[in-house]
Design an enzyme around this catalytic site. Structure first.
Site, PDB file in Angstrom:
ATOM      1  N   ARG A  29       0.796  -1.209  -0.090  1.00 51.21           N
ATOM      2  CA  ARG A  29       0.005  -0.047  -0.031  1.00 51.21           C
ATOM      3  C   ARG A  29       0.833   1.267  -0.015  1.00 51.21           C
ATOM      4  O   ARG A  29       0.681   2.241  -0.461  1.00 51.21           O
ATOM      5  CB  ARG A  29      -0.965  -0.004   1.195  1.00 51.21           C
TER       6      ARG A  29
ATOM      7  N   TYR B 182     -13.336  16.680 -16.482  1.00 47.48           N
ATOM      8  CA  TYR B 182     -14.165  15.281 -16.598  1.00 47.48           C
ATOM      9  C   TYR B 182     -15.096  15.385 -15.539  1.00 47.48           C
ATOM     10  O   TYR B 182     -15.038  16.060 -14.500  1.00 47.48           O
ATOM     11  CB  TYR B 182     -13.187  14.270 -16.333  1.00 47.48           C
TER      12      TYR B 182
ATOM     13  N   LYS C  25      -5.863   5.981 -19.619  1.00 44.93           N
ATOM     14  CA  LYS C  25      -6.095   6.224 -21.008  1.00 44.93           C
ATOM     15  C   LYS C  25      -4.913   5.923 -21.980  1.00 44.93           C
ATOM     16  O   LYS C  25      -4.232   4.929 -22.055  1.00 44.93           O
ATOM     17  CB  LYS C  25      -6.420   7.841 -20.857  1.00 44.93           C
TER      18      LYS C  25
ATOM     19  N   ASP D 115      -4.318  18.548 -15.064  1.00 44.50           N
ATOM     20  CA  ASP D 115      -4.713  17.101 -15.566  1.00 44.50           C
ATOM     21  C   ASP D 115      -4.227  17.180 -16.817  1.00 44.50           C
ATOM     22  O   ASP D 115      -4.883  17.768 -17.847  1.00 44.50           O
ATOM     23  CB  ASP D 115      -6.353  17.133 -15.379  1.00 44.50           C
TER      24      ASP D 115
HETATM   25  N1  LCS Z   1      -8.808  13.017 -15.585  1.00 46.61           N
HETATM   26  C1  LCS Z   1      -9.573  12.891 -16.921  1.00 46.61           C
HETATM   27  C2  LCS Z   1      -9.200  14.128 -17.834  1.00 46.61           C
HETATM   28  C3  LCS Z   1     -10.262  11.851 -17.462  1.00 46.61           C
HETATM   29  O1  LCS Z   1     -10.958  11.939 -18.547  1.00 46.61           O
HETATM   30  C4  LCS Z   1     -10.572  10.765 -16.311  1.00 46.61           C
HETATM   31  C5  LCS Z   1     -11.684   9.580 -16.910  1.00 46.61           C
HETATM   32  C6  LCS Z   1     -10.156  10.973 -15.190  1.00 46.61           C
HETATM   33  C7  LCS Z   1      -9.169  12.175 -14.776  1.00 46.61           C
HETATM   34  C8  LCS Z   1     -10.492  10.061 -13.996  1.00 46.61           C
HETATM   35  O2  LCS Z   1      -9.615   8.682 -14.395  1.00 46.61           O
HETATM   36  P1  LCS Z   1     -10.212   7.329 -13.890  1.00 46.61           P
HETATM   37  O3  LCS Z   1     -10.308   7.214 -12.676  1.00 46.61           O
HETATM   38  O4  LCS Z   1     -11.095   6.994 -14.620  1.00 46.61           O
HETATM   39  O5  LCS Z   1      -8.719   6.527 -14.306  1.00 46.61           O
HETATM   40  N2  LCS Z   1     -12.163   9.646 -18.047  1.00 46.61           N
HETATM   41  C9  LCS Z   1     -13.043   9.043 -18.401  1.00 46.61           C
HETATM   42  C10 LCS Z   1     -13.911   9.303 -19.580  1.00 46.61           C
HETATM   43  O6  LCS Z   1     -13.721  10.247 -20.223  1.00 46.61           O
HETATM   44  N3  LCS Z   1     -14.546   8.327 -20.096  1.00 46.61           N
HETATM   45  O7  LCS Z   1     -14.587   7.340 -18.782  1.00 46.61           O
HETATM   46  C11 LCS Z   1     -13.597   7.891 -18.112  1.00 46.61           C
END
Ligand code: LCS
Length: 400
Positions: free
Chosen positions: A65, A118, A215, A190
């Site tokens: 952790r 997001y 991503k 971000d």
């Molecule tokens: N920041 C951005 C710009 C994102 O697009 C996402 C997720 C996150 C943070 C959060 O990341 P995660 O916890 O999902 O790894 N974006 C998503 C989207 O556009 N479609 O599904 C998830």
């Protein structure tokens, strides 16, 4: 965690850093590929050594952790790519986002959040932070005076996302960083859509970078993960509070997959960009399409800022079809190769309707205010042959 990069590694080209940034073959076995340390705990050499590690007087792993060699190899690589001092990996992009906000904002303080972002980040700011006594001030970062005016003595963090999900709005990182520095407030970016291959916010004055590694960093749609890159002092605070105390750690197997994904990040991004630019141009010339937003096109409203702070534009394209929600649904339901799914940055082309999916946490008024209209469709252009993606879009558009 004090195993920093040596000066030579910092001089390498991006591709070399992406492949060798974790430090090369395993010193004990010579394994060239990153070993997966699939263990929850680590034996101490002696009772004294264990006590020394806990007291911070000795280096060593304790418990996954808090730290794990495979996860550490990932953290080192992304830190090198972003040009930071410390990286902390998390179980998701949202875990990384909440870790930064909770480490920097106390009850009674506020966070200036440049919209749109997001949907999950928006929901965290609107639904969770107020319960903890943290105010989120949603602002339009294109108006630098509005950003400046929204900062007060209780502002403890400025948050921007650029290119923004889903509108691909571009925020001027250096300009906001200057305001942040004037006011002595840390600024987080971000950087999920651009990746460090195309944009390095720390070099432009940001204090913290976060990614949803789910991503482009993964690139293959098989991992959910996040990472924060920052200076050593902030990193120690985030690691301690968010991993030791809150616990959203990344598993070693997922870290291995991300290290593997990173090795091909530059070649994948080049191909995503080529395909993205072609699809954007093709859509823009289609009679059933009202408008296309792609930061690489000269008609993008912030193209000039994008050209200044990004060295390429990736595979995310946003377009507005003529007609209403029903026409959009018909188009999406007729696609055969482009997959109707959230997430982005995969080898597979993914397409979705933000207003009813990724950004459904926004109220109807907010959707209008931030330009996330009913006819907006977001496509994450993948690595398939361009002719096949075009043919698929063409036949689905013909259905409406
Ligand atoms: N920041 C951005 C710009 C994102 O697009 C996402 C997720 C996150 C943070 C959060 O990341 P995660 O916890 O999902 O790894 N974006 C998503 C989207 O556009 N479609 O599904 C998830």
């Amino acid at each position: 965690m004090s195993d920093t990069h040596d000066a030579d590694m910092k001089q390498w080209g991006f591709e070399t850093k992406a492949i060798h940034g974790s430090g090369g073959p395993d010193p004990q076995t010579g394994a060239v590929s990153q070993p997966i340390f699939q263990t929850s705990t680590f034996a101490f050499r002696s009772a004294e050594a264990g006590a020394g590690i806990f007291a911070g007087e000795e280096e060593g792993y304790v418990y996954t952790r808090i730290g794990n060699p495979t996860v550490r190899a990932l953290e080192k690589t992304v830190t090198l790519l972003e040009g930071g001092e410390e990286g902390i990996a998390f179980a998701s992009g949202m875990a990384a986002t909440s870790a930064v906000i909770l480490a920097l904002c106390d009850a009674g303080q506020n966070l200036v959040l440049c919209e749109p972002v997001y949907g999950g980040t928006h929901s965290l700011a609107e639904a969770v932070l107020p319960r903890l006594g943290i105010e989120a001030r949603m602002v339009d970062a294109l108006d630098l005076e509005v950003v400046r005016d929204s900062i007060d003595e209780n502002t403890s963090l400025i948050w921007i996302e650029t290119p923004a999900n889903p509108t691909l709005k571009i925020v001027d990182i250096a300009a906001i960083a200057e305001i942040a520095a004037e006011r002595g407030v840390p600024m987080a970016v971000d950087n999920t859509f651009a990746t460090p291959y195309y944009q390095r916010p720390l070099e432009l004055g940001a204090s913290i970078v976060i990614h949803s590694c789910t991503k482009y960093i993964s690139g293959h749609g098989d991992v959910v993960a996040g990472i924060v890159v920052c200076d050593n002092e902030t990193g120690e605070k985030i690691r301690h509070e968010s991993l030791t105390d809150l616990g959203g750690c990344l598993g070693p197997m997922d870290a291995f997959l991300l290290i593997r994904g990173l090795k091909t990040l530059p070649v994948r991004m080049e191909q995503h960009s080529r395909n993205g630019a072609l699809i954007a141009d093709w859509l823009a010339s289609h009679p059933k399409i009202e408008r296309v937003d792609y930061p690489g096109r000269e008609d993008h409203p912030q193209h000039e800022i994008a050209a200044r702070q990004m060295s390429g534009y990736g595979g995310m394209v946003t377009f507005y079809i003529k007609g209403g929600r029903a026409d959009g649904a018909k188009f999406l339901n007729n696609l055969k190769i482009c997959t109707l799914a959230v997430s982005l940055g995969d080898a597979d082309t993914l397409i979705e309707h933000p207003a009813s999916m990724t950004h459904s946490t926004y109220s109807a008024e907010e959707l209008v205010k931030f330009g996330i209209t009913e006819n907006l469709i977001r496509i994450s252009v993948g690595l398939e042959h361009m002719d096949d993606i075009v043919a698929d879009l063409e036949q689905a558009l013909a259905a409406i």
